[in-house]
Write a protein that holds these residues in place. Structure first.
Motif, mmCIF file in Angstrom:
data_model
loop_
_atom_site.group_PDB
_atom_site.id
_atom_site.type_symbol
_atom_site.label_atom_id
_atom_site.label_comp_id
_atom_site.label_asym_id
_atom_site.label_seq_id
_atom_site.Cartn_x
_atom_site.Cartn_y
_atom_site.Cartn_z
ATOM 1 N N PRO A 8 0.838 -1.207 0.000
ATOM 2 C CA PRO A 8 0.000 0.000 0.000
ATOM 3 C C PRO A 8 0.871 1.255 0.000
ATOM 4 O O PRO A 8 1.951 1.272 0.611
ATOM 5 C CB PRO A 8 -0.784 -0.097 1.316
ATOM 6 N N LEU A 9 0.404 2.289 -0.666
ATOM 7 C CA LEU A 9 1.151 3.542 -0.753
ATOM 8 C C LEU A 9 1.456 4.106 0.628
ATOM 9 O O LEU A 9 2.558 4.588 0.870
ATOM 10 C CB LEU A 9 0.378 4.568 -1.582
ATOM 11 N N GLU A 10 0.517 4.040 1.552
ATOM 12 C CA GLU A 10 0.752 4.575 2.894
ATOM 13 C C GLU A 10 1.905 3.853 3.591
ATOM 14 O O GLU A 10 2.690 4.468 4.300
ATOM 15 C CB GLU A 10 -0.521 4.511 3.740
ATOM 16 N N HIS A 43 9.215 0.156 13.990
ATOM 17 C CA HIS A 43 8.018 0.721 13.373
ATOM 18 C C HIS A 43 7.856 0.326 11.900
ATOM 19 O O HIS A 43 7.011 0.885 11.208
ATOM 20 C CB HIS A 43 8.018 2.240 13.503
ATOM 21 N N LEU A 44 8.666 -0.618 11.442
ATOM 22 C CA LEU A 44 8.546 -1.065 10.052
ATOM 23 C C LEU A 44 7.183 -1.740 9.866
ATOM 24 O O LEU A 44 6.837 -2.654 10.620
ATOM 25 C CB LEU A 44 9.659 -2.060 9.716
ATOM 26 N N PRO A 45 6.392 -1.293 8.881
ATOM 27 C CA PRO A 45 5.102 -1.939 8.645
ATOM 28 C C PRO A 45 5.265 -3.441 8.393
ATOM 29 O O PRO A 45 6.202 -3.878 7.722
ATOM 30 C CB PRO A 45 4.571 -1.216 7.402
ATOM 31 N N GLU A 46 4.360 -4.214 8.936
ATOM 32 C CA GLU A 46 4.439 -5.675 8.909
ATOM 33 C C GLU A 46 4.512 -6.241 7.493
ATOM 34 O O GLU A 46 5.152 -7.264 7.259
ATOM 35 C CB GLU A 46 3.233 -6.259 9.650
ATOM 36 N N GLU A 47 3.892 -5.581 6.532
ATOM 37 C CA GLU A 47 3.883 -6.116 5.161
ATOM 38 C C GLU A 47 5.276 -6.146 4.525
ATOM 39 O O GLU A 47 5.490 -6.808 3.517
ATOM 40 C CB GLU A 47 2.901 -5.370 4.253
ATOM 41 N N PHE A 48 6.256 -5.447 5.123
ATOM 42 C CA PHE A 48 7.618 -5.465 4.604
ATOM 43 C C PHE A 48 8.471 -6.588 5.178
ATOM 44 O O PHE A 48 9.590 -6.816 4.718
ATOM 45 C CB PHE A 48 8.315 -4.127 4.853
ATOM 46 N N ARG A 49 7.978 -7.292 6.176
ATOM 47 C CA ARG A 49 8.767 -8.364 6.812
ATOM 48 C C ARG A 49 9.222 -9.448 5.826
ATOM 49 O O ARG A 49 10.359 -9.913 5.931
ATOM 50 C CB ARG A 49 8.005 -8.982 7.983
ATOM 51 N N ALA A 77 2.685 9.127 -11.846
ATOM 52 C CA ALA A 77 3.831 9.525 -12.664
ATOM 53 C C ALA A 77 4.969 8.544 -12.571
ATOM 54 O O ALA A 77 5.895 8.610 -13.353
ATOM 55 C CB ALA A 77 4.302 10.913 -12.230
ATOM 56 N N ASN A 78 4.933 7.621 -11.628
ATOM 57 C CA ASN A 78 6.029 6.698 -11.423
ATOM 58 C C ASN A 78 5.624 5.296 -11.862
ATOM 59 O O ASN A 78 4.642 4.749 -11.365
ATOM 60 C CB ASN A 78 6.428 6.692 -9.940
ATOM 61 N N ALA A 79 6.363 4.720 -12.788
ATOM 62 C CA ALA A 79 6.020 3.411 -13.326
ATOM 63 C C ALA A 79 6.065 2.322 -12.255
ATOM 64 O O ALA A 79 5.433 1.275 -12.407
ATOM 65 C CB ALA A 79 6.978 3.045 -14.469
ATOM 66 N N ALA A 80 6.768 2.539 -11.157
ATOM 67 C CA ALA A 80 6.867 1.540 -10.097
ATOM 68 C C ALA A 80 5.606 1.497 -9.236
ATOM 69 O O ALA A 80 5.419 0.602 -8.441
ATOM 70 C CB ALA A 80 8.079 1.815 -9.205
ATOM 71 N N CYS A 81 4.739 2.482 -9.390
ATOM 72 C CA CYS A 81 3.541 2.551 -8.557
ATOM 73 C C CYS A 81 2.436 1.668 -9.124
ATOM 74 O O CYS A 81 2.275 1.547 -10.324
ATOM 75 C CB CYS A 81 3.044 3.987 -8.474
ATOM 76 N N ALA A 82 1.688 1.064 -8.239
ATOM 77 C CA ALA A 82 0.561 0.221 -8.647
ATOM 78 C C ALA A 82 -0.722 0.846 -8.155
ATOM 79 O O ALA A 82 -0.736 1.689 -7.273
ATOM 80 C CB ALA A 82 0.725 -1.185 -8.070
ATOM 81 N N GLY A 83 -1.808 0.426 -8.711
ATOM 82 C CA GLY A 83 -3.102 0.887 -8.248
ATOM 83 C C GLY A 83 -3.613 2.130 -8.941
ATOM 84 O O GLY A 83 -4.604 2.703 -8.539
ATOM 85 N N CYS A 84 -2.936 2.546 -9.987
ATOM 86 C CA CYS A 84 -3.365 3.771 -10.685
ATOM 87 C C CYS A 84 -4.344 3.469 -11.821
ATOM 88 O O CYS A 84 -4.803 4.381 -12.473
ATOM 89 C CB CYS A 84 -2.134 4.488 -11.266
#
Length: 85
Positions: A8-10, A43-49, A77-84
């Motif tokens: 997620p972007l957040e 504080h690293l978000p769990e989805e990065f584990r 504007a960034n090709a690495a982004c998803a969900g656009c």
């Protein structure tokens, strides 16, 4: 998104904050940005584990942090982004 990983972007923004916060430590104690991995950050978000288990984790985190620069993801504007789409 980075390879097969999607976040997620957040969460990516939180990762960027963690990584930027690490840069403002005493310059003599700094780790080169390319080798820094936020896996030890409490504080690293769990989805990065799952990324932390990979040898290339520092580079994945670096690319994700760059993708969140200047909120470019939010305007697709960034090709690495998803969900656009």
């Amino acid at each position: 998104q980075d390879g097969d990983f999607k976040f997620p972007l957040e969460s990516v923004k939180k990762l960027k904050e963690l990584m930027e916060g690490n840069r403002h430590i005493n310059p003599r104690m700094m780790v080169p940005v390319g080798s820094y991995s936020p896996c030890q950050e409490k504080h690293l978000p769990e989805e990065f584990r799952p990324v932390c288990k990979r040898e290339d984790a520092p580079m994945i985190f670096r690319r994700l942090s760059l993708a969140a620069e200047d909120d470019l993801c939010e305007i697709c504007a960034n090709a690495a982004c998803a969900g656009c789409f």
